[in-house]
Scaffold this motif. Structure first.
Motif, PDB file in Angstrom:
ATOM      1  N   LEU A 315       0.624  -0.864  -0.205  1.00  0.00           N
ATOM      2  CA  LEU A 315      -0.286   0.011   0.077  1.00  0.00           C
ATOM      3  C   LEU A 315       1.157   1.587  -0.312  1.00  0.00           C
ATOM      4  N   ARG A 316       0.564   2.067  -0.797  1.00  0.00           N
ATOM      5  CA  ARG A 316       1.410   3.212  -0.543  1.00  0.00           C
ATOM      6  C   ARG A 316       0.624   4.339   0.203  1.00  0.00           C
ATOM      7  N   ALA A 317       2.155   4.938   0.591  1.00  0.00           N
ATOM      8  CA  ALA A 317       1.769   6.596   1.876  1.00  0.00           C
ATOM      9  C   ALA A 317       2.088   7.457   0.900  1.00  0.00           C
ATOM     10  N   ASP A 318       1.497   9.135   1.138  1.00  0.00           N
ATOM     11  CA  ASP A 318       2.908   9.719   0.645  1.00  0.00           C
ATOM     12  C   ASP A 318       3.201  10.899   0.947  1.00  0.00           C
ATOM     13  N   ILE A 319       4.516  10.844   1.590  1.00  0.00           N
ATOM     14  CA  ILE A 319       5.143  11.132   2.386  1.00  0.00           C
ATOM     15  C   ILE A 319       5.366  12.778   2.071  1.00  0.00           C
ATOM     16  N   PRO A 320       4.700  13.491   3.931  1.00  0.00           N
ATOM     17  CA  PRO A 320       5.085  15.012   3.632  1.00  0.00           C
ATOM     18  C   PRO A 320       6.628  15.225   3.389  1.00  0.00           C
ATOM     19  N   ARG A 321       6.376  16.126   2.756  1.00  0.00           N
ATOM     20  CA  ARG A 321       7.916  17.348   2.428  1.00  0.00           C
ATOM     21  C   ARG A 321       8.923  17.406   3.855  1.00  0.00           C
ATOM     22  N   GLY A 322      10.059  17.744   3.953  1.00  0.00           N
ATOM     23  CA  GLY A 322      10.721  17.480   4.932  1.00  0.00           C
ATOM     24  C   GLY A 322      11.030  16.331   5.243  1.00  0.00           C
ATOM     25  N   TRP A 323      10.922  15.539   5.094  1.00  0.00           N
ATOM     26  CA  TRP A 323      11.342  14.265   5.364  1.00  0.00           C
ATOM     27  C   TRP A 323      12.293  13.241   4.459  1.00  0.00           C
ATOM     28  N   GLN A 324      13.269  12.741   4.747  1.00  0.00           N
ATOM     29  CA  GLN A 324      13.975  11.364   4.405  1.00  0.00           C
ATOM     30  C   GLN A 324      14.191  10.182   4.291  1.00  0.00           C
ATOM     31  N   TYR A 325      14.031   9.345   3.802  1.00  0.00           N
ATOM     32  CA  TYR A 325      13.887   7.846   3.857  1.00  0.00           C
ATOM     33  C   TYR A 325      15.443   7.059   3.659  1.00  0.00           C
ATOM     34  N   ARG A 326      15.306   6.102   4.395  1.00  0.00           N
ATOM     35  CA  ARG A 326      16.763   4.622   3.967  1.00  0.00           C
ATOM     36  C   ARG A 326      16.343   3.976   4.326  1.00  0.00           C
ATOM     37  N   ARG A 438       2.695   9.879  11.292  1.00  0.00           N
ATOM     38  CA  ARG A 438       2.268   9.139  11.694  1.00  0.00           C
ATOM     39  C   ARG A 438       0.924   8.494  10.719  1.00  0.00           C
ATOM     40  N   ASP A 439       0.094   9.236  10.229  1.00  0.00           N
ATOM     41  CA  ASP A 439      -0.917   8.826   9.908  1.00  0.00           C
ATOM     42  C   ASP A 439      -0.818   8.229   8.381  1.00  0.00           C
ATOM     43  N   GLN A 440      -0.189   9.001   8.246  1.00  0.00           N
ATOM     44  CA  GLN A 440       0.541   8.333   6.213  1.00  0.00           C
ATOM     45  C   GLN A 440       0.973   7.307   6.499  1.00  0.00           C
ATOM     46  N   LEU A 441       1.888   6.394   7.493  1.00  0.00           N
ATOM     47  CA  LEU A 441       2.619   5.215   7.469  1.00  0.00           C
ATOM     48  C   LEU A 441       1.489   4.360   8.174  1.00  0.00           C
ATOM     49  N   PHE A 442       0.714   4.717   8.680  1.00  0.00           N
ATOM     50  CA  PHE A 442      -0.131   3.406   9.255  1.00  0.00           C
ATOM     51  C   PHE A 442      -1.397   3.406   8.533  1.00  0.00           C
ATOM     52  N   GLN A 443      -1.642   4.606   7.248  1.00  0.00           N
ATOM     53  CA  GLN A 443      -2.394   3.995   6.331  1.00  0.00           C
ATOM     54  C   GLN A 443      -2.008   2.629   5.364  1.00  0.00           C
ATOM     55  N   THR A 444      -1.064   2.740   5.755  1.00  0.00           N
ATOM     56  CA  THR A 444       0.092   1.606   5.172  1.00  0.00           C
ATOM     57  C   THR A 444      -0.768   0.364   5.643  1.00  0.00           C
ATOM     58  N   VAL A 445      -1.068   0.820   6.437  1.00  0.00           N
ATOM     59  CA  VAL A 445      -0.925  -0.725   7.624  1.00  0.00           C
ATOM     60  C   VAL A 445      -2.708  -1.558   6.956  1.00  0.00           C
ATOM     61  N   PRO A 446      -3.300  -2.600   6.477  1.00  0.00           N
ATOM     62  CA  PRO A 446      -4.815  -2.997   6.371  1.00  0.00           C
ATOM     63  C   PRO A 446      -5.593  -2.929   7.643  1.00  0.00           C
ATOM     64  N   THR A 447      -6.735  -3.604   7.633  1.00  0.00           N
ATOM     65  CA  THR A 447      -7.235  -3.498   7.888  1.00  0.00           C
ATOM     66  C   THR A 447      -7.445  -4.794   8.535  1.00  0.00           C
ATOM     67  N   ALA A 448      -7.931  -5.657   9.650  1.00  0.00           N
ATOM     68  CA  ALA A 448      -7.519  -7.149   9.621  1.00  0.00           C
ATOM     69  C   ALA A 448      -8.782  -7.742   9.673  1.00  0.00           C
ATOM     70  N   ALA A 449      -8.998  -8.349   8.583  1.00  0.00           N
ATOM     71  CA  ALA A 449     -10.407  -9.223   8.071  1.00  0.00           C
ATOM     72  C   ALA A 449     -10.709  -9.279   8.727  1.00  0.00           C
ATOM     73  N   PRO A 450     -12.542 -10.180   9.108  1.00  0.00           N
ATOM     74  CA  PRO A 450     -12.845 -10.172   9.963  1.00  0.00           C
ATOM     75  C   PRO A 450     -12.916 -11.777   9.452  1.00  0.00           C
ATOM     76  N   GLU A 451     -12.287 -12.963  11.009  1.00  0.00           N
ATOM     77  CA  GLU A 451     -12.581 -13.588  10.916  1.00  0.00           C
ATOM     78  C   GLU A 451     -13.980 -14.523  10.489  1.00  0.00           C
ATOM     79  N   ALA A 452     -13.766 -15.495   9.360  1.00  0.00           N
ATOM     80  CA  ALA A 452     -15.219 -16.484   8.587  1.00  0.00           C
ATOM     81  C   ALA A 452     -15.861 -16.772   8.998  1.00  0.00           C
ATOM     82  N   THR A 453     -17.555 -17.234   9.763  1.00  0.00           N
ATOM     83  CA  THR A 453     -17.871 -17.882  10.024  1.00  0.00           C
ATOM     84  C   THR A 453     -18.137 -19.075   9.001  1.00  0.00           C
ATOM     85  N   PRO A 454     -18.352 -20.181  10.305  1.00  0.00           N
ATOM     86  CA  PRO A 454     -18.168 -21.764   9.930  1.00  0.00           C
ATOM     87  C   PRO A 454     -19.938 -21.326   9.302  1.00  0.00           C
TER      88      PRO A 454
END
Length: 459
Positions: A315-326, A438-454
């Motif tokens: 998943l993609r995040a739009d990192i704000p200006r003023g940051w560098q990544y490694r 933080r908002d942008q980075l955690f936006q790349t974390v998917p919402t956990a899918a609900p467990e399947a019901t038998p």
């Protein structure tokens, strides 16, 4: 006592020789009109063309132009009077108080004094050769200088290390790196008597008396090079100061930082050395161009922001200006994603295989596990990250209480994602800028899918 003639060849002295032997060496081309000669009874060395009894008929008699210091050395003291039979140990009437006793005044073996002038065959180095050698030395030594500032100074002073990472620091950082590189040059010269640039381009730096400068002497020289040659590394000022020194050398005068103390010779260069030097210079220029290109891209990303894709979730995040990544690895070998600004460092990571562990349980275990590096609150406070439940803790680095820490945990299925932000110089890392990241980075974390019901069951 042998009254033969001596002549200087480089730093070696050959003799004693008879007049006939001197003439034979002139005919074979071993010596010439500019060769320095001496014999017992003479106070100073002289060019051969000034000694009438040694000059062959038809030999070129033009005087050789010598540097000012050489002319002064030749005429600084009048010759001593010759000894007479009635006075076997005469006292010289014109000798200086600090002059060395002449060999003919002693009963020991005759030994020629060392010539106090430039050795024949070593002409002064031209401006272009000196320019390329200087550029090569400065550019190559800027690499260890930058490493020293980042790895040593940056570790002692974290705020300085983060400032170095900021593209806006590049102009000021250049003013700092150049004198450090020149200091490293003095160390290299003190150890080896030369530098890589001087070795490649055939440059030799000596004192006026032909001796090798010590580390302290050469350090003083590079200090004047930095001031009057490189103009403190200030753009445009450098062009003016280097241009002035270039034309001084081109006109046959010493550079301002060499006057009255240093000589810069040009040693022989063959095809192999010229080829190696040219290849090395071209490679260095290509490397500088590549680094400049990378720095330009880094500056654009820093000032405009950039898109980042989470390699785990895609998943993609739009990192704000003023940051560098490694991308880096922690002490356990796990991949961590580091985002750096001019005042804080944010580390984003994930831990998997936690399907049956609650976020509260993980928080307690994790705080205990990292206590050697960070002292965090044992109790976390709930936080909403884009409408999702998370836990936030505050604390400080164990080794430096002025470096505050802000940590956020978020669980998604069997994974726990964490973002740890470390500040510098007693600054609170929980700012609007870090909250936006933080908002942008955690936006790349998917919402956990609900467990399947038998089948056959209802919820």
């Amino acid at each position: 006592m042998d009254e033969g003639w001596w002549y200087a060849e480089g730093e070696d002295r050959q003799g004693p020789l008879s007049v006939a032997q001197i003439h034979e060496r002139i005919r074979t081309g071993a010596i010439g009109a500019q060769t320095l000669v001496w014999r017992p009874g003479r106070l100073a060395w002289k060019p051969l063309h000034q000694v009438e009894e040694l000059v062959l008929p038809g030999m070129r008699m033009e005087p050789v132009l010598l540097p000012e210091f050489e002319s002064a050395a030749l005429r600084e003291t009048p010759p001593l009077p010759e000894p007479s039979a009635s006075d076997p140990t005469p006292t010289p009437q014109f000798a200086r108080a600090d002059a060395e006793p002449e060999p003919w005044l002693s009963d020991g073996p005759v030994e020629a004094p060392a010539p106090r002038m430039r050795a024949p065959g070593l002409p002064p180095a031209g401006p272009w050769r000196r320019f390329f050698a200087r550029i090569f030395d400065v550019w190559t030594l800027c690499v260890p200088a930058g490493f020293f500032l980042g790895a040593v100074v940056g570790r002692i002073w974290p705020a300085f290390g983060l400032w170095m990472e900021n593209p806006s620091s590049t102009p000021a950082l250049g003013l700092i790196i150049v004198p450090v590189a020149l200091f490293f040059e003095a160390i290299v010269f003190g150890l080896f008597g030369t530098t890589l640039g001087k070795l490649l381009f055939g440059i030799r730096v000596t004192l006026h008396d032909g001796g090798r400068p010590t580390f302290v002497q050469y350090l003083g020289r590079v200090a004047w090079v930095y001031l009057s040659g490189l103009g403190l590394g200030i753009p445009f000022v450098t062009l003016i100061t280097m241009g002035r020194q270039f034309f001084e050398v081109k006109e046959g005068r010493p550079a301002s930082y060499d006057q009255k103390r240093y000589l810069v010779h040009a040693t022989g260069t063959g095809v192999l050395r010229t080829g190696i030097a040219t290849t090395a210079l071209v490679g260095l220029v290509a490397g500088v161009v590549f680094i400049h290109h990378r720095e330009t891209e880094r500056s654009i990303r820093y000032y405009a922001g950039f898109a980042w894709t989470n390699p785990v979730t895609k998943l993609r995040a739009d990192i704000p200006r003023g940051w560098q990544y490694r991308e880096q690895s922690n002490t356990s070998g796990d991949v961590v994603h580091t985002f750096v600004s001019d005042s804080v460092v944010a580390v984003f990571a994930v831990e998997s295989g936690l399907d049956h562990v609650s976020l509260d349980e993980y928080q307690r275990v994790w705080v205990h596990a990292v206590r050697a590096a960070m002292e965090l609150d044992s109790r976390a406070r709930p936080i909403s990250v884009k409408g999702r439940f998370g836990l936030q803790m505050k604390g400080a680095m164990t080794s430096d209480a002025s470096r505050h820490v802000d940590a956020t945990l978020l669980k998604s299925g069997g994974q726990v994602w964490r973002m740890v932000v470390v500040g510098t110089s007693d600054r609170d890392p929980d700012t609007a800028a870090t909250a936006a990241l933080r908002d942008q980075l955690f936006q790349t974390v998917p919402t956990a899918a609900p467990e399947a019901t038998p089948k056959g069951e209802t919820i």
